[in-house]
Design an enzyme around this catalytic site. Structure first.
Site, PDB file in Angstrom:
ATOM      1  CG  ASP A 116      -2.175   0.652   0.800  1.00 53.21           C
ATOM      2  OD1 ASP A 116      -2.316   1.695   0.817  1.00 53.21           O
ATOM      3  OD2 ASP A 116      -3.184  -0.137   0.934  1.00 53.21           O
TER       4      ASP A 116
ATOM      5  CG  HIS B 295      -4.971   3.932   1.304  1.00 54.18           C
ATOM      6  ND1 HIS B 295      -4.908   2.615   0.966  1.00 54.18           N
ATOM      7  CD2 HIS B 295      -6.623   4.335   1.008  1.00 54.18           C
ATOM      8  CE1 HIS B 295      -5.889   2.166   0.433  1.00 54.18           C
ATOM      9  NE2 HIS B 295      -6.943   3.022   0.186  1.00 54.18           N
TER      10      HIS B 295
ATOM     11  CB  SER C 130      -9.428   0.662   0.425  1.00 51.41           C
ATOM     12  OG  SER C 130      -9.049   1.003  -0.674  1.00 51.41           O
TER      13      SER C 130
END
Length: 844
Positions: free
Chosen positions: A557, A594, A770
């Site tokens: 990620d 994220h 996600s």
């Protein structure tokens, strides 16, 4: 009323209505152009955000609409008024509109092929220049004995007038009471040098805030900018400017204000067609004010005793240099693919492009005012050639200092991702013993076969690429090589017999300052979050005593903030638990947040993670929210066989240290260079090695068949959609059917308002598949922790997850049967994952 003898065809007194009409048409042209250009870019961005395919016909249609909407009044303005000045205004706007329509057609070239677009822009701009010159010659009136520029009938009440029709005609047109020729210029005069100085000044913000692409890309951008400058010089020639110089001597203020406004609208039209979708937007700000500077420069060429031919050449040269340099900034110092709403949330490329455009606008306005004061006053004197040369040299040196100092010097072009035909044979792997030991043995054998196949099949190709200094980087998880190169290298590679296909592997251009670390504002959780309770993970902890101990989850990620209190205890540590192929960081870090959020949902403590006692390892495959096929593969290779910092993936990989479960909240769309099959060998190899791969379905719902970006559509990946607190499928959650027929999504998990970790020890509630994906990875960690014999049994684990899932409520785009996506299973999959039931079933 007769026209002025110095500028025939220009009347001192005329009806105001043609001027009013010209003002209306100019405002209308600007409004239409800005609306179509910004609207087209926003449409492109919305399609990208929703994961829809790019509409190839969008820009041609918008170009045609602009030609019709802006060209029609321009035609009327060019034909109907008696004033030759107004007609000339309409004519130049009409030609600019037609040029815009032609240049807009080039945006059918995909943005990923930027070199091809720039080459096409160069060719079409050059052809347009020739067409404009040919048209100008056709408008010339034949003089006595076939000469050009002789007396001709007039249509604005003059008995006779001279019709200047180009640089040759301007040389024969009396200008400002010229006393006659004074000799031809053999060296650049002060006016072109002043134009160079102004153009370089306009480039300074781009040198500071932007960055160049590859060598070929930069060279093509230079050529494209040069041809655009030539096009502007042909469009705004001596004939055009002579229409606005009234009086003997002319009134410079009218030339600058009125001529500059008309030229600015024409340059707006040229700017609108100069660049791929997004790159033309800053030019819409910076090019129009250049029209006023050009007017002042042309005024400086028309001094008493000036040779008309030299004046025309000086003005044409000044126009070409100034417009070309002004257009070069957006063309060379930005990547159109990075001017995207996907990056708007941070101080990334869109922010800096906007800053450069605003600074360029300020510079253009200052240059226009300064040149008007310096050159266009009735008593003004043009600076000497030496003074103008010094100004140009000083600004060129300043440009170099800015680029090498606060700028981002160097070339940052895209690379090529070369997929070979030969892929490793992974059939017939030994079954081995169940559990961790068997999984490790299979992973080691998969690693051996992959490396052997890559080394044998790549040897000749890599040697050839190294001789050509194309910097090859070999991969084994997909048998592929990443290299430098443009279209010519790509064509050469595609013809080689061992090559299956060649893709573009994106590289982001550097920023003038770090984008800044994303942080959250939600309070620290005081207990299990709602999503943890909704899937029953808290019951697994309290009633079954399973928390994920002994299992390692791998995250590919944006990174992970390894110092976060909820994540620090779970980091596996050692020299092979972190890899950053983008920036080479040596310890877990995360700018975007994220990755920190997703790892927190999988293994975070303090009530945010599904398997709080599982460990994690991380890899950075997203830099500033964009990736590339090569860097996605970098991380997947690291997850199969981790290697120490600075190690060689081919020789230093440690498959026995591979994490058991992978969480992947990303997808590789075409804008990043991927096609649908590029990562297929990678997920097949991970599956064969007994590594469980979980992937996000994507946030491109509610459209059907929107699960299409790798790796989500692959059958050997467990694809996860999102639900809300009411167990309704989130509207944004992507839906099947997937290309090739596998039922997708597989399962669902909470993905609306999910609270998890963010950099700096903070927390935030985010939405997306996600957020749902790492929760399912955490459930697998709980299952394998509860029954170590199940480790590596990917097929059985997937089946348990499907069999134990609970019902979820599907949602649809509309009541139209076509929006039903072929059935509820393509929206909900098997339903929402149930951690408690899955762990119980895993123990049986």
């Amino acid at each position: 009323m007769h026209g002025h003898p110095a500028y025939p065809g220009v009347s001192d007194r005329s009806s105001p209505w043609p001027v009013v009409a010209a003002v209306f048409v100019g405002c209308w042209t600007v409004a239409v152009t800005v609306a179509t250009q910004t609207g087209g870019w926003l449409t492109d961005q919305l399609l990208l955000g929703f994961g829809r395919d790019r509409i190839a016909w969008l820009w041609p249609v918008l170009g045609l609409a602009t030609v019709v909407l802006a060209g029609t009044p321009a035609v009327l303005l060019a034909k109907l008024p008696r004033s030759a000045t107004v007609r000339a205004t309409g004519r130049v706007w009409l030609i600019g509109t037609l040029v815009l329509g032609v240049l807009t057609l080039l945006r059918v070239v995909p943005p990923v092929h930027h070199e091809a677009y720039l080459a096409a822009l160069t060719g079409v701009a050059a052809l347009s220049t020739l067409a404009v010159r040919w048209s100008a010659r056709r408008r010339a009136y034949p003089g006595p004995a076939g000469s050009v520029g002789g007396p001709a009938p007039t249509d604005d009440g003059d008995a006779a007038r001279t019709e200047p029709t180009g640089d040759r005609d301007a040389a024969r047109t009396e200008t400002l009471g010229s006393a006659g020729p004074v000799g031809r210029l053999r060296r650049p005069g002060p006016v072109p040098l002043l134009a160079v100085a102004a153009g370089v000044a306009l480039l300074l913000p781009w040198a500071w805030l932007g960055a160049l692409g590859g060598l070929l890309e930069t060279a093509l951008a230079l050529l494209a900018a040069a041809t655009l400058g030539g096009l502007a010089a042909t469009l705004l020639d001596a004939t055009f400017w002579s229409r606005f110089a009234v009086g003997r001597p002319p009134r410079p203020a009218r030339l600058v204000l009125v001529g500059g406004l008309v030229a600015g609208v024409a340059l707006l039209l040229v700017a609108a067609g100069a660049g791929q979708s997004g790159a033309q937007l800053p030019a819409l700000l910076t090019l129009p004010p250049v029209g006023f500077a050009l007017a002042a420069l042309w005024a400086a060429t028309w001094r008493p005793a000036a040779d008309p031919a030299d004046a025309a050449r000086a003005g044409r040269s000044a126009t070409g240099w100034l417009v070309g340099l002004a257009a070069l900034g957006p063309l060379a110092f930005t990547d159109p693919e990075e001017i995207t709403l996907l990056l708007v949330g941070t101080r990334d490329v869109p922010f800096w492009v906007a800053a450069a455009a605003a600074a360029g606008l300020a510079v253009a306005v200052l240059v226009a005012i300064g040149y008007a004061v310096l050159l266009a006053r009735p008593t003004a004197r043009t600076p000497s050639r030496r003074v103008a040369a010094v100004a140009a040299v000083v600004l060129l040196v300043t440009f170099g200092v800015v680029d090498l100092g606060p700028g981002q010097p160097g070339l940052y072009g895209e690379r090529l991702f070369v997929v070979l035909r030969a892929q490793a044979d992974l059939t017939g792997l030994p079954a081995g013993q169940p559990g961790r030991a068997g999984r490790d043995a299979r992973a080691a054998e998969v690693y051996r076969r992959l490396v052997t196949t890559a080394e044998q099949s790549q040897a000749d190709l890599v040697r050839g690429l190294s001789r050509l200094r194309l910097d090859p980087i070999s991969y084994y998880l997909v048998n592929a090589v990443e290299v430098d190169g443009g279209p010519a290298v790509r064509a050469w590679l595609a013809r080689r017999p061992e090559v299956a296909r060649v893709l573009v592997s994106q590289r982001l251009r550097p920023l003038p300052a770090p984008a800044g670390q994303s942080r959250g504002t939600a309070p620290k959780p005081s207990g299990p979050e709602w999503n943890i309770s909704q899937i029953g993970a808290d019951r697994v902890w309290s009633q079954l005593g399973v928390t994920g101990t002994g299992i390692v989850v791998g995250s590919s990620d944006s990174g992970v903030d390894g110092t976060h209190p909820a994540l620090r205890p779970g980091f596996r540590g050692g020299d092979d638990s972190w890899y950053d192929p983008w920036d080479g960081t040596r310890s877990p870090t995360d700018q975007g947040g994220h990755g920190t959020h997703t790892v927190g949902s999988a293994v975070g403590r303090d009530g945010i993670g599904v398997a709080p006692d599982a460990q994690w390892v991380g890899c950075v495959n997203l830099d500033r929210n964009l990736g590339s096929p090569a860097h996605y593969l970098d991380c997947l290779q690291f997850m199969l066989a981790p290697f120490p910092v600075g190690g060689d993936p081919f020789t230093d990989g440690r498959p026995e240290r591979a994490p058991q479960v992978l969480t992947n909240s990303w997808g590789c769309p075409p804008i990043e260079g991927c096609d649908r099959g590029v990562l297929r060998p990678a997920t097949a190899a991970l599956d064969a090695a007994g590594i469980f791969v979980v992937a996000a379905a994507g946030n491109t719902g509610p459209w059907c068949a929107s699960i299409d970006d790798p790796p989500a559509p692959y059958a050997d990946v467990l694809t996860v959609g999102a639900v809300d607190r009411q167990r309704r499928v989130a509207e944004f959650s992507s839906r099947g059917p997937a290309p090739g027929g596998p039922g997708k999504p597989d399962v669902l998990a909470p993905g609306v308002g999910v609270v998890s970790a963010m950099p700096g020890g903070t927390y935030a509630a985010l939405d997306g598949t996600s957020m749902a994906t790492p929760q399912v990875a955490g459930v697998v960690a709980l299952m394998w922790s509860a029954n170590p014999a199940l480790v590596g049994d990917v097929d059985r684990t997937r089946q348990i997850l499907r069999d134990t899932a609970t019902a979820a409520t599907p949602t649809y785009r509309s009541d139209n049967p076509a929006d039903a996506c072929g059935g509820p299973s393509n929206v909900t999959g098997s339903g929402q994952v149930d951690a408690y039931a899955a762990v119980q079933a895993a123990r049986r």
